[in-house]
Design an enzyme around this catalytic site. Structure first.
Site, PDB file in Angstrom:
ATOM      1  N   GLY A 103       4.027  15.016  -4.902  1.00 57.72           N
ATOM      2  CA  GLY A 103       2.933  14.765  -5.841  1.00 57.72           C
ATOM      3  C   GLY A 103       1.807  13.887  -5.329  1.00 57.72           C
ATOM      4  N   SER A 104       1.691  13.723  -4.013  1.00 65.15           N
ATOM      5  CA  SER A 104       0.589  12.874  -3.529  1.00 65.15           C
ATOM      6  C   SER A 104      -0.770  13.531  -3.793  1.00 65.15           C
ATOM      7  CB  SER A 104       0.749  12.534  -2.040  1.00 65.15           C
ATOM      8  OG  SER A 104       0.552  13.662  -1.231  1.00 65.15           O
ATOM      9  N   ASN A 105      -0.821  14.852  -3.770  1.00 60.85           N
ATOM     10  CA  ASN A 105      -2.095  15.520  -4.084  1.00 60.85           C
ATOM     11  C   ASN A 105      -2.457  15.351  -5.558  1.00 60.85           C
ATOM     12  OD1 ASN A 105      -3.421  17.083  -1.738  1.00 60.85           O
ATOM     13  ND2 ASN A 105      -1.228  17.416  -1.443  1.00 60.85           N
ATOM     14  N   MET A 123       6.338  25.220  -4.732  1.00 65.91           N
ATOM     15  CA  MET A 123       7.096  25.915  -3.690  1.00 65.91           C
ATOM     16  C   MET A 123       7.727  27.218  -4.192  1.00 65.91           C
ATOM     17  SD  MET A 123       6.457  24.052  -1.150  1.00 65.91           S
ATOM     18  CE  MET A 123       7.595  24.590   0.121  1.00 65.91           C
ATOM     19  N   ARG A 124       7.059  27.895  -5.119  1.00 67.32           N
ATOM     20  CA  ARG A 124       7.565  29.180  -5.603  1.00 67.32           C
ATOM     21  C   ARG A 124       6.483  30.238  -5.412  1.00 67.32           C
ATOM     22  NH1 ARG A 124      12.526  29.152  -5.987  1.00 67.32           N
ATOM     23  NH2 ARG A 124      12.445  31.012  -7.270  1.00 67.32           N
ATOM     24  N   ASN A 148      -4.698  26.841  -4.431  1.00 71.00           N
ATOM     25  CA  ASN A 148      -3.532  26.310  -3.717  1.00 71.00           C
ATOM     26  C   ASN A 148      -4.024  25.534  -2.506  1.00 71.00           C
ATOM     27  OD1 ASN A 148      -0.745  26.027  -2.961  1.00 71.00           O
ATOM     28  ND2 ASN A 148      -1.045  27.634  -1.429  1.00 71.00           N
ATOM     29  N   HIS A 197      -2.725  24.417   1.396  1.00 68.72           N
ATOM     30  CA  HIS A 197      -1.712  24.760   2.391  1.00 68.72           C
ATOM     31  C   HIS A 197      -1.994  23.955   3.666  1.00 68.72           C
ATOM     32  CE1 HIS A 197       1.283  27.158   4.426  1.00 68.72           C
ATOM     33  NE2 HIS A 197       0.452  27.321   5.429  1.00 68.72           N
TER      34      HIS A 197
HETATM   35  C1  GRF Z   1       1.118  19.547   0.882  1.00 67.80           C
HETATM   36  O1  GRF Z   1       1.222  19.295   2.245  1.00 67.80           O
HETATM   37  C2  GRF Z   1       0.532  20.899   0.622  1.00 67.80           C
HETATM   38  O2  GRF Z   1      -0.326  21.327   1.636  1.00 67.80           O
HETATM   39  C3  GRF Z   1       1.734  21.788   0.563  1.00 67.80           C
HETATM   40  O3  GRF Z   1       2.721  20.993  -0.044  1.00 67.80           O
HETATM   41  C4  GRF Z   1       2.466  19.629   0.213  1.00 67.80           C
HETATM   42  C5  GRF Z   1       2.493  18.902  -1.091  1.00 67.80           C
HETATM   43  O4  GRF Z   1       2.402  17.511  -0.914  1.00 67.80           O
HETATM   44  N1  GRF Z   1       1.449  23.002  -0.149  1.00 67.80           N
HETATM   45  P1  GRF Z   1       2.401  16.563  -2.178  1.00 67.80           P
HETATM   46  O5  GRF Z   1       3.588  16.948  -3.035  1.00 67.80           O
HETATM   47  O6  GRF Z   1       1.112  16.745  -2.905  1.00 67.80           O
HETATM   48  O7  GRF Z   1       2.559  15.179  -1.625  1.00 67.80           O
END
Ligand code: GRF
Length: 218
Positions: free
Chosen positions: A34-36, A112-113, A129, A131
């Protein structure tokens, strides 16, 4: 002395962030850390990204993203994929949840689905998304391992619109970072994630701006 480029974001981060008729109503989908999510929330809080996170949907009980969301005061909904008979049934539940919370933009942040047409067609051009590679290179899992194994000298991350095939769809924005000769998966991943946190809020704003200007042309 030659200057070392530490990252390149394209198109560039906004000098002035766009304002919309109303804040973008975001639904974040995440499976793990969840850092994003946190970076997007921080951007909104700073007054950069003109949006609001209406709900965080996650699929793994105990995922760290749920704690982060709670700390940020955001509503969370657990939709555990193990309790659904098919991908379509899970996506049906996701769409219903996003609708209930009045979401317009779906932001997959470590979801992740694989998704189905049920979700994509419910939010046409409005499912994004992120990536951790410069797509179309290294789609799928362990993208950073793949990049290191291939010996590329530039790695990075991509925000794209979601289509059915995994990690495909029109690119919105990309960030490139150099790969260092002593990089491990962890060090490279950390460098990429730093860029992700700048990239994702800006890419959401850009995707929305593009979508609204397209709509005005027709
Ligand atoms: C990120 O590296 C993103 O590119 C990938 O999953 C990771 C999620 O990171 N799809 P976070 O959970 O947001 O820390």
């Amino acid at each position: 002395m030659l200057e070392t480029v530490s990252s390149l974001i394209s198109p560039p981060l906004p000098a002035v962030w766009p304002r919309f008729a109303q804040p973008l109503r975001l639904g974040v989908m995440a499976s793990g850390n969840g850092s994003n999510l946190e970076a997007i929330a921080a951007s909104i809080q700073r007054g950069d990204l003109h949006g609001e996170i209406r709900v965080v949907v996650y699929n793994n009980p105990g995922a760290k993203v749920a704690d982060r969301a709670a700390r940020l005061g955001l509503p969370t909904v657990l939709l555990n994929h193990r309790q659904y008979a098919s991908r379509e049934a899970l996506d049906e539940a996701i769409v219903n949840t996003l609708d209930t919370y009045g979401v317009d933009w779906v932001v997959m942040a470590g979801w992740m689905r694989c998704v189905t047409t049920r979700l994509i067609e419910a939010f046409p051009g409005r499912v994004l998304n992120i990536h951790p590679s410069l797509l179309p290179s290294f789609p799928g899992i362990r993208a950073v391992d793949q990049a290191l194994a291939a010996g590329v000298k530039l790695a990075g991350c991509t925000v794209h619109q979601v289509e059915l095939a995994v990690d495909s769809g029109p690119v919105v924005m990309q960030a490139a970072v150099p790969v260092k000769s002593d990089d491990t998966v962890n060090t490279l991943q950390a460098r990429i994630q730093q860029q992700e946190h700048q990239l994702y809020p800006a890419a959401i704003a850009l995707a929305a701006q593009q979508k609204f200007s397209q709509a005005q042309r027709f």
